[in-house]
Every structure is written in structure tokens, then in C-alpha cells.
Enzyme design. Sequence first.
Site, short mmCIF file in Angstrom:
data_model
loop_
_atom_site.label_atom_id
_atom_site.label_comp_id
_atom_site.label_asym_id
_atom_site.label_seq_id
_atom_site.Cartn_x
_atom_site.Cartn_y
_atom_site.Cartn_z
N LYS A 76 0.81 -1.24 0.00
CA LYS A 76 0.00 0.00 0.00
C LYS A 76 0.84 1.28 0.00
CE LYS A 76 -4.41 -1.45 1.96
NZ LYS A 76 -5.42 -1.15 2.99
N ASP A 103 -10.37 3.37 1.37
CA ASP A 103 -10.64 2.95 2.76
C ASP A 103 -11.30 4.08 3.55
OD1 ASP A 103 -9.76 0.31 2.74
OD2 ASP A 103 -7.70 0.85 3.22
N GLY A 127 -4.93 2.08 18.44
CA GLY A 127 -3.91 1.62 17.49
C GLY A 127 -3.51 2.74 16.54
N GLY A 178 -16.64 -4.28 10.92
CA GLY A 178 -15.80 -3.87 9.79
C GLY A 178 -16.28 -4.32 8.42
P1 NAP Z 1 -1.20 -2.73 11.34
O1 NAP Z 1 -0.68 -1.69 10.41
O2 NAP Z 1 -0.37 -3.92 11.64
O3 NAP Z 1 -1.55 -1.97 12.72
C1 NAP Z 1 -2.02 -2.65 13.85
C2 NAP Z 1 -2.00 -1.71 15.07
O4 NAP Z 1 -2.51 -2.42 16.19
C3 NAP Z 1 -0.62 -1.22 15.48
O5 NAP Z 1 -0.73 0.12 15.91
C4 NAP Z 1 -0.24 -2.14 16.64
O6 NAP Z 1 0.64 -1.53 17.56
C5 NAP Z 1 -1.60 -2.30 17.29
N1 NAP Z 1 -1.69 -3.50 18.12
C6 NAP Z 1 -1.47 -4.78 17.75
N2 NAP Z 1 -1.67 -5.61 18.80
C7 NAP Z 1 -1.99 -4.81 19.87
C8 NAP Z 1 -2.30 -5.07 21.23
N3 NAP Z 1 -2.30 -6.32 21.74
N4 NAP Z 1 -2.60 -4.01 22.03
C9 NAP Z 1 -2.59 -2.75 21.55
N5 NAP Z 1 -2.28 -2.44 20.27
C10 NAP Z 1 -2.01 -3.47 19.43
O7 NAP Z 1 -2.59 -3.31 10.83
P2 NAP Z 1 -3.69 -2.56 9.93
O8 NAP Z 1 -3.42 -2.79 8.50
O9 NAP Z 1 -3.81 -1.17 10.44
O10 NAP Z 1 -5.01 -3.42 10.28
C11 NAP Z 1 -5.53 -3.40 11.59
C12 NAP Z 1 -6.86 -4.13 11.66
O11 NAP Z 1 -7.82 -3.45 10.84
C13 NAP Z 1 -6.84 -5.58 11.16
O12 NAP Z 1 -7.65 -6.35 12.01
C14 NAP Z 1 -7.44 -5.50 9.77
O13 NAP Z 1 -8.09 -6.69 9.39
C15 NAP Z 1 -8.47 -4.39 9.97
N6 NAP Z 1 -8.81 -3.69 8.71
C16 NAP Z 1 -10.09 -3.75 8.29
C17 NAP Z 1 -10.47 -3.09 7.12
C18 NAP Z 1 -11.90 -3.15 6.66
O14 NAP Z 1 -12.16 -2.86 5.48
N7 NAP Z 1 -12.84 -3.48 7.52
C19 NAP Z 1 -9.51 -2.37 6.38
C20 NAP Z 1 -8.19 -2.33 6.87
C21 NAP Z 1 -7.85 -3.00 8.04
P3 NAP Z 1 2.20 -1.98 17.66
O15 NAP Z 1 2.87 -1.42 16.43
O16 NAP Z 1 2.65 -1.34 18.92
O17 NAP Z 1 2.20 -3.49 17.66
#
Ligand code: NAP
Length: 290
Positions: free
Chosen positions: A72, A108, A132, A253
Site C-alpha cells: 500500500k 478505505d 492503534g 468492519g
Molecule cells: P497494522 O498496520 O499492523 O496496525 C495494527 C496496530 O494495532 C498497530 O498500531 C499495533 O501496535 C496495534 N496492536 C497490535 N496488537 C496490539 C495489542 N495487543 N494491544 C494494543 N495495540 C495493538 O494493521 P492494519 O493494516 O492497520 O489493520 C488493523 C486491523 O484493521 C486488522 O484487524 C485489519 O483486518 C483491519 N482492517 C479492516 C479493514 C476493513 O475494510 N474493515 C480495512 C483495513 C484494516 P504496535 O505497532 O505497537 O504493535
Amino acid sequence: MHLITGTTKLLGVIGHPVEHSLSPVMHNAAIASLGADYVYLPLPVKPEDLEVAIAGFAAIGLVGFSVTIPHKQAIIPLLSEVSDIAQSVGAVNTVWRTAAGWSGTNTDVEGFIAPLKAYHRNWSQTPALILGYGGAARAVVVGLMQLGCTKIHVAGRNVGKLNQFRQSWVNANLSANLYIHPWEHLPQLLSHMHLVINTTPVGMSPHVDQSPLDAAAMQAFREGAIAYDLIYTPNPTQFLQQAKQQGAIAIDGLEMLVQQGAAAFKLWLGQTPPVDIMRQSLQQYLGLLS
Ligand code: NAP
């Protein structure tokens, strides 16, 4: 069944891995329902092959494609044009071919906002909290700014990364309404929040019994507040179930996934997307229809 012939035009999704993507299900259902002469394919592309893959897509006349992890951000320098919204987010999830080359945007943001529009709130007076600070959180920040939210709070577990996240908006002159907080401050924060968005993967399958908020924090959830989880499997998540018990409104979501796909479909085909068909195809695929 949709017939693929010598004239069928190509769409797809690039990612690594791409096997988990639900986009082929949703887009091929939409294509079939409109009787359009298109097909949407999974296109596995390793990071080191991104540039050659994009050139190859141009060579075979691919009409457009979705972009998922890990491309991305990396795809941005390979595009001729990047929309303002994608530049604000710092990520592209939808690409289409123009005479000048590949153009990219980020749907998004539109997908995230869509289910919130059903709630007629004064968004400028709606304090929002994002759990997050990863890729999805960036689209959420831009979406909240578009809605007119004037107090956007972000909580994260790593203070260094939180500061980096805030700094990235300072550099783009978008930080005026953004406030960061360490995770430990959540119980105090939650009692003031009218909208809480989980952008962490906590609670996603297979860890379905987990929630980003512990019992103490959950107790502070406001009745009538909106709890929005970007996760779509399981449906509902533990976070949404607990928030509902506190009297909150729950948004999962799935609608964001559907609406970001619908916005992309419109860009590629220039036709009104069959949103209900797209939603139903995913609900059926995920076993959410009884
Ligand atoms: P990402 O870039 O990996 O970011 C995940 C975030 O969550 C990071 O800030 C991480 O912090 C934090 N995190 C992970 N485990 C944690 C915990 N135990 N406690 C507190 N913070 C925690 O992932 P992303 O691409 O943003 O996606 C995140 C979620 O959104 C996923 O579940 C994805 O499936 C969903 N999503 C849904 C859609 C939709 O269309 N519905 C679109 C995009 C994403 P650290 O860096 O400190 O680990």
C-alpha cells in the site's frame, strides 16, 4: 455462470500473501450481477517483484487493481498520479489505468465513513478515540477529519511509535485536532469518548476471545457511544459484544470492506456498484447469513 471470453477485461488484487483476500468474492459477485465483461483475480506479488509486476499489468492491459499488504505504501512512487486523499493517508488501495499511466487513490477512507453517515451526529462535537496507530488508523484519521471531528484521540501501547504517528501528521499540517495517549490512560479517556474505533487486530480470528479493552476500561464506556471495530471476522467481535452490553451502538468492519470495494468498482467500471450484492456475497462466504 459468468462466461470468460477473449474480450473479457482484467481486474485483480495484489498482495503478499493474497490468498486471504475477500475482494475476489465481492467483485466477481458484482460483475456477475451486472453481466459486465470483466473478471477479478488474486494476483500474488512479492515485494521485490512489485515494479516488474506493475509494468507487466500495463503490458497486458489490466484495467485496474486493489492493493493490499505489504504494497500500500511501496506502490506510491510507481504511480503517475496519486490522489490528495491517498497522499494524506500515505497509502494507496485502488489503482486504475489512464492514458498517462497508473493512477492511485485510497477508498478505505470512504469505506470507513459510510456506516457512520447513518448516524446523524454533530461530528464536530463528537470526541473520537482510535485504538492503534497502524495503516488502517491512518485512513480512520483522515475519515474523521472529513466528517468534521475536531477532537481525534489516538491510544497506543508504544509511546515512541505514538509520537512518530503524531509527527507524521504534523509534517502534513494535519495535526491540529490530534491528541495521543498511552494505553494505560484508556479507562480515564473512555468515559469522555462518543466514538471508539478499534484498529488493532486484537479479537480477530483465531483469537476471538480477546478484546483490546480490559474489563476496567470497558466499564468506562459511555452509554449511547458508538463502538466501531474494523475487524470483520468474527462478527461481532468480543469488543463489540462488550460495548453493546454497556449500551453502546456497534458497527463492525464488514460494511467498510464492502464500501471501499464499491468505491473502487465504480472507478474501474464507471457504473453504479451493486452494493447489496457485494455485501450479501461476503455475508454468505463468511457464513453470516442464516
Ligand atoms: P497494522 O498496520 O499492523 O496496525 C495494527 C496496530 O494495532 C498497530 O498500531 C499495533 O501496535 C496495534 N496492536 C497490535 N496488537 C496490539 C495489542 N495487543 N494491544 C494494543 N495495540 C495493538 O494493521 P492494519 O493494516 O492497520 O489493520 C488493523 C486491523 O484493521 C486488522 O484487524 C485489519 O483486518 C483491519 N482492517 C479492516 C479493514 C476493513 O475494510 N474493515 C480495512 C483495513 C484494516 P504496535 O505497532 O505497537 O504493535
